[in-house]
Write an enzyme that holds these catalytic residues in place. Structure first.
Site, short mmCIF file in Angstrom:
data_model
loop_
_atom_site.label_atom_id
_atom_site.label_comp_id
_atom_site.label_asym_id
_atom_site.label_seq_id
_atom_site.Cartn_x
_atom_site.Cartn_y
_atom_site.Cartn_z
N LYS A 125 54.82 37.66 -19.66
CA LYS A 125 53.32 38.33 -19.18
C LYS A 125 52.18 37.54 -19.87
CE LYS A 125 54.14 42.38 -16.68
NZ LYS A 125 53.72 43.91 -16.51
N LYS A 208 63.39 37.67 -10.75
CA LYS A 208 63.38 39.11 -10.10
C LYS A 208 62.26 39.35 -9.04
CE LYS A 208 60.51 41.44 -13.28
NZ LYS A 208 59.89 42.90 -13.54
N LYS A 211 55.93 42.70 -8.30
CA LYS A 211 54.83 42.77 -7.81
C LYS A 211 53.62 41.44 -7.74
CE LYS A 211 54.81 47.84 -8.54
NZ LYS A 211 54.42 48.63 -9.77
P1 AMP Z 1 56.83 48.65 -12.36
O1 AMP Z 1 56.52 47.89 -11.13
O2 AMP Z 1 56.92 47.52 -13.22
O3 AMP Z 1 56.31 49.66 -12.85
O4 AMP Z 1 58.44 48.80 -12.10
C1 AMP Z 1 58.78 50.24 -11.72
C2 AMP Z 1 60.38 50.29 -11.66
O5 AMP Z 1 61.02 49.61 -10.69
C3 AMP Z 1 60.87 50.24 -13.10
O6 AMP Z 1 61.98 50.82 -13.50
C4 AMP Z 1 61.40 48.77 -13.03
O7 AMP Z 1 62.44 48.58 -13.90
C5 AMP Z 1 61.91 48.64 -11.69
N1 AMP Z 1 62.15 47.25 -11.12
C6 AMP Z 1 61.01 46.59 -10.92
N2 AMP Z 1 61.27 45.45 -10.47
C7 AMP Z 1 62.54 45.48 -9.97
C8 AMP Z 1 63.43 44.71 -9.70
N3 AMP Z 1 63.14 43.35 -9.11
N4 AMP Z 1 64.77 45.06 -9.23
C9 AMP Z 1 65.23 46.36 -9.75
N5 AMP Z 1 64.23 47.31 -10.21
C10 AMP Z 1 62.97 46.86 -10.53
#
Ligand code: AMP
Ligand code: TRP
Length: 346
Positions: A125, A208, A211
């Site tokens: 990041k 991956k 967002k």
């Molecule tokens: P975040 O958007 O970073 O707050 O992620 C929220 C949850 O979604 C966390 O448990 C992440 O590990 C999961 N997550 C985010 N991106 C992915 C992805 N591409 N595949 C699977 N899980 C994800």
């Protein structure tokens, strides 16, 4: 209500408790849903569950204040629309429970600089411009450890990208217990769903789904219309071969493998079964059916989410009530930890 508080106050360290967090830093995509939120929904019957919309984590990179409020409500609406029950679980936004930042400070005195220097998410990041990254982005995993340890969570459902942060939370808990010669914190275990723990970008099967990807075609949002889903799947990158006929064959083809994982997870069908259904057929046919399977998953959630978003008063009430339940547990932990480390408190 009192009975509910008592239920949560009375849990002891041997109970299974789930904690997880989602950042309100952009729009929720199908990777978040399949990797994390569906797990939350599946586990809520068997675990005492606490879910936080981690707004303090989100501001480690710049967030527009109005957009942050909207995103916080949107994450909550998606949680509820996906089937999380606010009367059975504690659901709240992190900033309403100040004990998270209190514990984070204490744990930042336990965590070592060398441990944080190994965190790959910070490196990714912060990129090349590390000197200019916020201190919060660097100490982010300490706040995450505080989130989990504050509630003595035994299990943490997350996607694979959070595995290293969870290992750090365990290291911090272990060092704290050793330093103060007491089992104050339990060591949390990750919960990951093998095939959905890392849903990949639709534009590049080696990255991956995220967002923050600049291409909106890289992800399917939980609020996308059916037409948007259809277009994104049509544009999704693939090779030009026929569909694979074995699991091994699928695994060598990053993009197709990812689409097969999404089909299997949304359709609740074994991946092997999906492979044999489309073996040696045209990718375009598979994509057409995949679009339908995704729409079947996303459409009902997106309809409910949009309805819920019309009632801000209700959403804010859910967050407020969740926060006051969370604070009952959080306050107890902070008092205990303050006492253990030698602080005189009220
Ligand atoms: P975040 O958007 O970073 O707050 O992620 C929220 C949850 O979604 C966390 O448990 C992440 O590990 C999961 N997550 C985010 N991106 C992915 C992805 N591409 N595949 C699977 N899980 C994800
Ligand atoms: N860091 C997690 C993410 O980006 C969000 C998060 C914050 C979290 N605190 C947590 C996840 C505690 C699990 C447990 O996805």
């Amino acid at each position: 209500m009192l009975e509910y508080y008592t239920k949560y106050l009375d849990y002891n360290m041997s109970d299974k408790v789930i904690f997880s967090g989602v950042q309100p830093s952009g729009e929720i995509h199908i990777g978040n849903y399949l990797g994390a939120i569906t797990q939350f929904v599946n586990y809520q019957a068997d675990y005492k569950s606490i879910f936080s919309i981690v707004d303090l984590h989100a501001i480690t990179v710049w967030q527009d204040p109005g957009a942050l409020k909207n995103s916080t409500r949107e994450v909550l609406a998606i949680f509820l629309a996906s089937g999380l029950d606010e009367s059975k679980n504690i659901i709240f936004n992190q900033s309403q429970v100040p004990e998270h930042t209190q514990l984070a400070w204490i744990l930042s005195c336990t965590a070592r600089v060398g441990w944080l220097n190994r965190m790959t998410q910070f490196k990714d990041k912060a990129g090349k411009n590390r000197e200019n990254a916020s201190i919060g982005l660097y100490t982010y995993p300490v706040l995450m450890a505080a989130d989990i340890l504050l509630y003595s969570a035994s299990h943490v459902p997350v996607g694979e990208d959070q595995k290293q942060h969870l290992e750090l939370a365990r290291d911090i808990a272990h060092k704290f217990n050793t330093d103060y010669n007491e089992n104050c914190f339990i060591l949390p275990e990750p919960l990951m769903n093998k095939s959905t723990t890392r849903i990949m970008s639709l534009r590049d099967g080696s990255n991956k789904m995220s967002k923050s990807d600049i291409s909106e075609y890289s992800r399917i949002l939980m609020t996308d219309s059916n037409d948007q889903i259809s277009l994104k799947i049509k544009k999704a990158k693939t090779d030009s071969l026929k569909m694979p006929d074995t699991l091994k064959g699928a695994e060598t083809r990053l993009e197709i493998n990812n689409l097969l994982n999404i089909y299997s997870a949304c359709g609740l069908i074994d991946k092997e079964e999906v492979i044999s259904k489309y073996a040696s057929r045209e990718i375009s046919l598979f994509k057409k059916d995949l679009t339908e399977v995704i729409i079947k998953t996303v459409e009902p959630i997106s309809i409910k989410t949009n309805l819920l978003l019309k009632d801000e008063t209700y959403l804010d009430k859910v967050l407020r009530e969740g926060a006051s339940k969370a604070r009952v547990i959080a306050d107890k932990t902070i008092r205990n930890i303050y006492d253990k480390i030698g602080m005189i408190s009220k």
